[in-house]
Scaffold this motif. Structure first.
Motif, mmCIF file in Angstrom:
data_model
loop_
_atom_site.group_PDB
_atom_site.id
_atom_site.type_symbol
_atom_site.label_atom_id
_atom_site.label_comp_id
_atom_site.label_asym_id
_atom_site.label_seq_id
_atom_site.Cartn_x
_atom_site.Cartn_y
_atom_site.Cartn_z
ATOM 1 N N SER A 203 0.807 -1.230 0.000
ATOM 2 C CA SER A 203 0.000 0.000 0.000
ATOM 3 C C SER A 203 0.836 1.273 0.000
ATOM 4 O O SER A 203 0.640 2.167 -0.834
ATOM 5 C CB SER A 203 -0.953 0.006 1.207
ATOM 6 O OG SER A 203 -1.902 -1.019 1.102
ATOM 7 N N GLY A 204 1.757 1.384 0.949
ATOM 8 C CA GLY A 204 2.562 2.602 1.046
ATOM 9 C C GLY A 204 3.373 2.864 -0.199
ATOM 10 O O GLY A 204 3.446 4.002 -0.687
ATOM 11 N N GLU A 208 2.895 6.158 -2.651
ATOM 12 C CA GLU A 208 4.033 7.049 -2.902
ATOM 13 C C GLU A 208 4.352 7.113 -4.402
ATOM 14 O O GLU A 208 4.714 8.170 -4.925
ATOM 15 C CB GLU A 208 5.261 6.564 -2.125
ATOM 16 C CG GLU A 208 5.162 6.729 -0.617
ATOM 17 C CD GLU A 208 5.040 8.184 -0.185
ATOM 18 O OE1 GLU A 208 5.586 9.061 -0.878
ATOM 19 O OE2 GLU A 208 4.389 8.443 0.843
ATOM 20 N N VAL A 238 -4.690 3.933 4.396
ATOM 21 C CA VAL A 238 -3.412 4.549 4.003
ATOM 22 C C VAL A 238 -3.666 5.751 3.094
ATOM 23 O O VAL A 238 -2.999 6.781 3.211
ATOM 24 C CB VAL A 238 -2.482 3.527 3.317
ATOM 25 C CG1 VAL A 238 -1.177 4.190 2.878
ATOM 26 C CG2 VAL A 238 -2.172 2.369 4.250
ATOM 27 N N LYS A 242 -2.507 9.580 4.097
ATOM 28 C CA LYS A 242 -1.660 10.388 3.212
ATOM 29 C C LYS A 242 -2.392 11.611 2.652
ATOM 30 O O LYS A 242 -1.838 12.371 1.850
ATOM 31 C CB LYS A 242 -1.159 9.526 2.044
ATOM 32 C CG LYS A 242 -0.257 8.364 2.448
ATOM 33 C CD LYS A 242 1.132 8.818 2.803
ATOM 34 C CE LYS A 242 2.049 7.640 3.056
ATOM 35 N NZ LYS A 242 3.427 8.063 3.377
#
Length: 382
Positions: A203-204, A208, A238, A242
């Motif tokens: 996910s991260g 990004e 997430v 963010k």
């Protein structure tokens, strides 16, 4: 009534199991289906003995954390088989669990069929000896697998690839819809995976990557497809953490719509990475593992590539960003190259098309497999 038991251990197996159950039930109304499966298997008409949500884990270290749960489910399956003596046991991948079930069933003189056997061509080829001893016959979904089992003297059948067959049906029926609008470019589909651990690790990095793309391509739009049975809550959390604006993306339960609508697909290695290649778009395969799991896998796995399309071609048809190479910078670079270099893009798409064409076959995979199992096993026992 005839009884069959079908065991899958993860979401992709649940999908194949559900289609197989529907096809088997068309062969006769006098068949009761039982399963270790998920929502798709249950909706297809099988009575669940246990839910795969308890079993679907990724990697060696993750399995260790669930050993007690896996043993509990296995004991339950053992008890059910001894008590009910099904006419056939059908296994779908998931070898560590399914091999134990196969051995018990064989000892009780219950025929065992392996529909989508384990990937012995990728690791632990010695398992073929077990398959030869305990499995009545196998049904494979890749043409190169047929030759492997045939050479080993195992009864094997190939009726085509179920995912490719489903894609063809959807295209012919006109059931695929466009997501997004003409003023959005590029449209990028990100498929993080179906297992909880995959979504956790991916996910991260995916989000990004999306931010880097958005900096350069101001009108870019992103699609995140999750099948209905997949819990996407971690990924959504997430996105919110963010502070990603909702106008930048859409979350859909239609993978086919997402793959049809995009300009580039970034997809976690697995069944979906092959499905992404059916749509004639550039594909980038990504994957990240727990580091200990990755080290163990490096020792056991004896293939050059992880993506199914690359394995089929025995060539790097589409880029792979695995483990340390799966970074937002690298994802952006690969996406950017596809969007700017038309010659490169065309060469990759041509290679994808040529490799996918090897899956074409006139037979209907699930229907043909069900008929074979019914004619060879079920009808003779009843």
């Amino acid at each position: 009534m005839a009884k069959i038991l079908i065991i899958s251990g993860e979401p992709s197996g649940d999908f194949f199991a559900s289609g197989l159950i529907k096809s088997i039930k068309k062969c006769s109304k006098n068949i009761d289906c039982y399963a270790i499966g998920g929502k798709q298997t249950e909706s297809a008409g099988a009575e669940l003995i246990a839910d795969i949500d308890k079993l679907s884990v990724m990697g060696f270290t993750e399995v260790l954390c669930k050993l007690k749960t896996i043993k509990k489910v296995l004991d339950k399956v053992y008890g059910w088989i001894r008590e009910n003596k099904p006419d056939a046991v059908i296994l779908i991948d998931f070898p560590s669990f399914n091999f134990k079930v196969a051995k018990l069933s064989y000892g009780l003189k219950i025929p065992v069929i392996y529909f989508i056997p384990p990937k012995i061509w990728a690791s632990r080829y010695a398992r073929i000896k077990f398959i030869k001893k305990y499995i009545r016959f196998v049904i494979v979904i890749f043409p190169f697998e047929y030759d492997i089992y045939k050479k080993a003297g195992i009864e094997v059948y190939y009726f085509g690839n179920p995912s490719y067959s489903l894609y063809n049906k959807e295209v012919k029926s006109g059931g695929i819809k466009k997501i997004g609008s003409e003023d959005k470019y590029p449209v990028i589909s990100f498929l993080p995976g179906s297992r909880k651990a995959e979504i956790k690790y991916h996910s991260g990095r995916i989000i990004e990557s999306m931010l880097l793309i958005k900096k350069v391509y101001k009108d870019s739009f992103f699609i995140f497809p999750f099948k209905k049975e997949i819990d996407s809550s971690r990924f959504v959390s997430v996105l919110k953490k963010k502070n990603i604006p909702e106008k930048w993306y859409v979350i859909t339960d239609s993978v086919s719509d997402a793959l049809y609508s995009c300009d580039v697909t970034v997809v976690a290695s697995g069944t979906a990475s092959l499905e992404a290649c059916f749509y004639g778009k550039p594909v980038i395969i990504v994957y990240y593992l727990n580091y200990l799991t990755y080290l163990i896998a490096k020792v056991l796995v004896n293939i050059r590539y992880v993506g199914l399309i690359n394995i089929m071609a025995n060539d790097c048809v589409v880029p792979e960003l695995i483990e340390s190479k799966f970074t937002p910078d690298n994802v952006f670079k690969e996406v950017d190259r596809f969007l700017k270099d038309d010659i490169y893009k065309k060469s990759v798409i041509d290679k994808i098309s040529g490799t996918v064409s090897t899956l074409r076959i006139d037979a209907l995979p699930l229907e043909s497999s069900a008929k074979l199992i019914y004619d060879r096993i079920i009808s003779k026992n009843n």
